[in-house]
Design a protein around this motif. Structure first.
Motif, short mmCIF file in Angstrom:
data_model
loop_
_atom_site.label_atom_id
_atom_site.label_comp_id
_atom_site.label_asym_id
_atom_site.label_seq_id
_atom_site.Cartn_x
_atom_site.Cartn_y
_atom_site.Cartn_z
N GLU A 93 0.88 -1.14 0.00
CA GLU A 93 0.00 0.00 0.00
C GLU A 93 0.93 1.20 0.00
O GLU A 93 1.86 1.26 0.80
N ALA A 111 1.90 3.59 3.24
CA ALA A 111 1.59 2.93 4.51
C ALA A 111 2.61 3.40 5.52
O ALA A 111 3.79 3.43 5.25
N GLY A 112 2.14 3.76 6.67
CA GLY A 112 3.07 4.21 7.69
C GLY A 112 3.34 5.70 7.66
O GLY A 112 4.14 6.18 8.44
N GLN A 119 2.68 9.33 8.69
CA GLN A 119 2.03 9.97 9.83
C GLN A 119 1.45 11.28 9.34
O GLN A 119 2.19 12.19 8.98
N GLU A 125 0.31 13.81 10.70
CA GLU A 125 0.67 15.03 11.43
C GLU A 125 2.08 15.52 11.08
O GLU A 125 2.41 16.66 11.36
N LEU A 126 2.88 14.65 10.50
CA LEU A 126 4.26 15.02 10.24
C LEU A 126 4.41 15.60 8.84
O LEU A 126 3.57 15.39 7.97
N SER A 127 5.50 16.29 8.63
CA SER A 127 5.75 16.89 7.32
C SER A 127 6.20 15.81 6.34
O SER A 127 6.57 14.70 6.72
N ASP A 146 9.73 14.66 7.16
CA ASP A 146 9.83 13.70 8.27
C ASP A 146 9.34 12.33 7.84
O ASP A 146 9.89 11.30 8.22
N PHE A 151 11.84 10.27 5.89
CA PHE A 151 12.82 9.63 6.76
C PHE A 151 12.21 8.44 7.50
O PHE A 151 12.79 7.37 7.57
N LEU A 152 11.00 8.65 8.00
CA LEU A 152 10.36 7.59 8.77
C LEU A 152 10.05 6.38 7.88
O LEU A 152 10.38 5.24 8.21
N SER A 176 13.10 4.59 6.60
CA SER A 176 13.69 3.83 7.68
C SER A 176 12.90 2.55 7.93
O SER A 176 13.47 1.49 8.18
N LEU A 177 11.60 2.65 7.83
CA LEU A 177 10.75 1.46 7.98
C LEU A 177 11.06 0.45 6.89
O LEU A 177 11.00 -0.75 7.11
N GLN A 216 2.58 19.50 6.31
CA GLN A 216 2.12 18.26 6.93
C GLN A 216 1.44 17.40 5.88
O GLN A 216 0.74 17.90 5.00
N LYS A 219 -1.02 15.53 6.11
CA LYS A 219 -2.49 15.50 6.14
C LYS A 219 -3.10 16.54 5.21
O LYS A 219 -4.27 16.45 4.88
#
Lengths: 336, 425
Positions: B94, B97-98, B100, B102-104, B107, B110-111, B114-115, B143, B145
């Motif tokens: 998907e 997926a993962g 967030q 709320e994050l930019s 970010d 990177f997240l 990293s996942l 963000q 969202k």
């Protein structure tokens, strides 16, 4: 035939990684390495994967913090306001309303709450962290224990902020911690973090299958808090038990709480004394007033020994939690 | 050729509970054991996927194909069996997926990176590429969202492909984004193929499989039905599993603002003026009015013929070069010519489609819009009039010459010869 195959000697044996329940594709990993997915839980591999993915842990912690305080006007100040309010309430109740005579009672409270807040924050948020991140769990393969550990990470950051405030408070009130025993602090902190991590990993996995866990945890943590000498002193407990010799064994039950030696070590160092003498007003100067013991007058070595026991037990619990997590993790994606 | 993914006897059992009993009370009531119905989502699946291969997994909903993909990715743990994956792997189950919300965007890159197994340094190095690929330079610090769904998906794809895995798992996620971005995604998949990376695609759409895959595995009820060339695999899938031979045209809804639009479709034959029906073996011309908003120089025409039971009789090869045409802006008339239609009695319907070879979002499909009827004046029965010749000879070795059948009359001459108008009169 891929280009990368040429880069490796053909007779070089392929390193094989065995993974129970999760493939972890690790940064900078050898492209020839083989990842095995099967139903087994390999503890050593899990630990190795956790270590290799520490970058991810930092990122998860950071994003948790960012999300927590994003869009709130006071932002990180909230992480201070909550413990400050709790501290104020206990102070009002115990110092002003029930007339506790202990000097510098706020510092005593602060030392204990510091420890408790770290544990409490992590344990409480860990119950929902896996359930709340169902989207990632169902679609991405990574060491999921990191989600639980990220709640510990968040708690450590909040702890650090509180430590700064504590140091300011110590300076303002002119209280000198017992610097001779300062080495107890890192030892206690390590034991606390390992124990908290073990509990967080365990709770986060169990709550996926048994959603009661989160409510149960709330209640149990409340009881646990009052079973730990934070708002009262260990001295009170030992005095009380001394008057009832038949149940003196309860002391060992009381000390079996792994948080207790940690809290006591923090109090021992930060509060800087084991007893105080309260002279009620108008007591004639020649009248002897016996000192009130708040902490047992053990040497630093005995505190360290207790902490060592807690640490060893915590490491055992941590490994156990990883095994439990690994067992349960295999079906996360379908249970969520 | 070494094996990239070795799947050995994988089985996966799901437990179907009548209701979700996850509270302590329910557990206590049932004495700790919950009544469940075992369901084998995967049943002893074994297959070897070679390095550099693009491997398709085909099957209808609930056949276990996505479960298999999740097992390969390590998201689900198989109940028994073992999967060995060689090299690094990224799964696109998907997009985004993962993330967030709320994050930019920054970010989240990177997240998410990293996942997917990248280190900070690696993400840092690829960061600009990812942003450029997602075309989100201006919004990267907003963000997520506030992103449109297209932006969200673009960012997800950009992160996933920039992981540059040895093995890429794709679960029907390519049908996203606008036409230009789809083009880009397909280009990237082609690049992956050329670089010798292994790709596993899961789909229930035959078109994507036929166009991209070297081999295809057909699954049903958690079992492997066949592993074969795409053409044969798709035939098995359509024939055995769907039970009907209808062409896959799940996209027939079209996209708003599509370039192509097919108008009137007509089937004509030599006797169109004088009679309604066609004779077996006669020529058939299908014309379709095509409007096009833009010039498309690599348009591919497709045609399919179904019988009155909805069974597919014929569908053109989607990649046949003779179907390629240049369509100027404004459009024109597509013409399909069949010099000989060897069909027997029946009413047949014609479906016509057109698509761009490169941009999957540009297409139109008109399902069973024109019909023609075939009336067979002879006594042959069945569906197809096969050209046939019949002769007779003696078994003895001495005579090599053929002895003609009775009266020298070849039966083939009766039904195999081009049909003459005078059969009617």
């Amino acid at each position: 035939m891929s280009v990368r195959e040429v880069q490796h000697a053909p007779d070089e044996p392929d390193p094989i990684r065995n993974i129970g329940g999760g493939t972890r594709f690790v940064p900078g990993s050898n492209s020839r390495q083989i990842t095995v997915v099967n139903g087994k839980v390999q503890l050593g591999q899990r630990l190795k994967d956790l270590w290799r993915n520490r970058d991810l842990l930092v990122l998860l912690t950071r994003s948790e913090l960012k999300i927590k305080y994003k869009n709130s006007v006071l932002g990180y100040l909230w992480s201070m306001l909550n413990p400050a309010l709790v501290l104020t309430i206990y102070f009002m109740v115990f110092k002003i309303i029930s007339k506790n005579n202990q000097p510098d009672f706020a510092i005593w409270l602060f030392a204990g709450l510091l420890v408790w807040n770290l544990y409490n924050n992590a344990a409480m948020s860990s119950t929902t962290v896996v359930v709340g991140k169902a989207g990632i769990i169902k679609k991405v393969a990574f060491p999921r224990e990191l989600l639980a550990l990220s709640t510990v990470g968040v708690a450590i950051v909040l702890f650090s902020i509180q430590v700064v405030v504590l140091i300011l408070a110590l300076a303002i009130f002119g209280i000198t911690p017992d610097f001779h025993l300062i080495y107890l602090i890192p030892l206690a902190l390590v034991a606390l973090i390992v124990f908290t991590s073990a509990m967080s990993i365990f709770l986060s996995a169990v709550n996926v299958y048994l959603r009661d866990t989160q409510h149960l945890t709330e209640v149990l943590l409340m009881a646990w808090f009052w079973a730990t000498p934070i708002v009262y002193t260990y001295g009170m407990i030992s005095r009380e038990l001394a008057t009832h010799p038949s149940v003196s064994w309860l002391k060992y039950v009381y000390l079996a709480n792994p948080i207790t030696p940690i809290v006591m070590s923090f109090q021992r160092v930060i509060y800087g004394r084991t007893e105080y003498t309260y002279r009620p007003p108008k007591t004639p100067p020649h009248v002897y007033v016996a000192p009130t013991v708040v902490l047992p007058n053990w040497g630093g070595g005995f505190y360290a020994l207790l902490l060592g026991v807690v640490l060893v037990v915590s490491i055992g619990l941590f490994l156990l939690a990883l095994i439990v997590f690994g067992r349960l993790e295999g079906n996360f994606a379908e249970e969520l | 050729m070494s094996v990239a993914i070795d799947i050995r006897n994988i089985s996966k059992q799901f437990r179907l509970y009548n209701e979700k009993h996850t509270s302590l009370k329910e557990r206590v009531i049932h004495g700790g054991k919950m009544p469940f119905v075992p369901f084998w989502a995967l049943d002893d699946v074994s297959v070897e996927i070679n390095e550099g291969e693009t491997f398709g997994i085909l099957g209808r909903n609930g056949c276990g194909k996505s479960t298999l993909l999740k097992c390969i990715a390590g998201i689900l743990k198989p109940t028994s069996g073992e999967i060995r994956v060689r090299g690094s792997l990224a799964a696109m189950l998907e997009l985004g997926a993962g993330f967030q919300p709320e994050l930019s965007g920054r970010d989240n890159i990177f997240l998410n990176g990293s996942l997917l197994g990248l280190s900070r340094a690696e993400i840092q190095r690829r960061f600009d590429d990812i942003v450029a690929f997602a075309e989100l330079e201006e919004f990267i610090d907003n963000q997520v969202k506030f992103y449109s769904s297209g932006m969200y998906v673009r960012l997800g794809f950009a992160v996933a492909v920039n992981v540059e895995p040895d093995v890429l798992l794709v679960d029907e996620v390519l049908a996203v984004g606008d036409a230009a971005f789809q083009r880009k995604c397909l280009d990237h998949v082609r690049k992956f193929q050329n670089e010798g990376r292994t790709i596993v695609v899961v789909s229930h759409g035959t078109d994507a499989i036929r166009q991209n895959c070297g081999r295809v595995m057909v699954m049903n009820h958690g079992k492997v039905i066949t592993v074969d060339e795409p053409g044969e695999g798709i035939r098995v899938y359509l024939a055995d599993l769907l039970g009907v031979g209808t062409l896959e045209h799940s996209d027939s809804g079209g996209i708003a603002g599509n370039v192509f639009s097919i108008g009137t479709v007509q089937a004509e034959h030599a006797g169109s003026g004088t009679r309604l029906h066609l004779l077996p073996g006669e020529a058939l011309t299908v014309t379709a009015d095509l409007d096009s908003l833009a010039a498309v120089n690599n348009a591919m025409a497709t045609i399919a013929i179904h019988d009155d039971k909805g069974e597919l009789v014929f569908a053109s090869d989607p990649d046949d070069p003779i179907c390629q045409m240049e369509v100027p802006e404004g459009g024109g008339v597509m013409r399909f010519y069949f010099p000989e239609v060897p069909l027997l009695d029946g009413t047949y319907s014609v479906s016509v489609g057109i698509r761009s070879l490169t941009e999957t979002a540009i297409f139109d499909w008109k399902d069973q819009v024109a019909t023609f009827e075939v009336v067979n004046p002879g006594r042959t029965t069945g569906r197809v009039r096969l050209p046939m010749d019949v002769s007779f000879r003696l078994r003895s070795s001495g005579h090599t010459g053929e002895v003609p059948a009775i009266g020298g009359l070849s039966i083939g001459g009766l039904i195999g010869a081009p049909v003459a108008e005078d059969f009617l009169t």
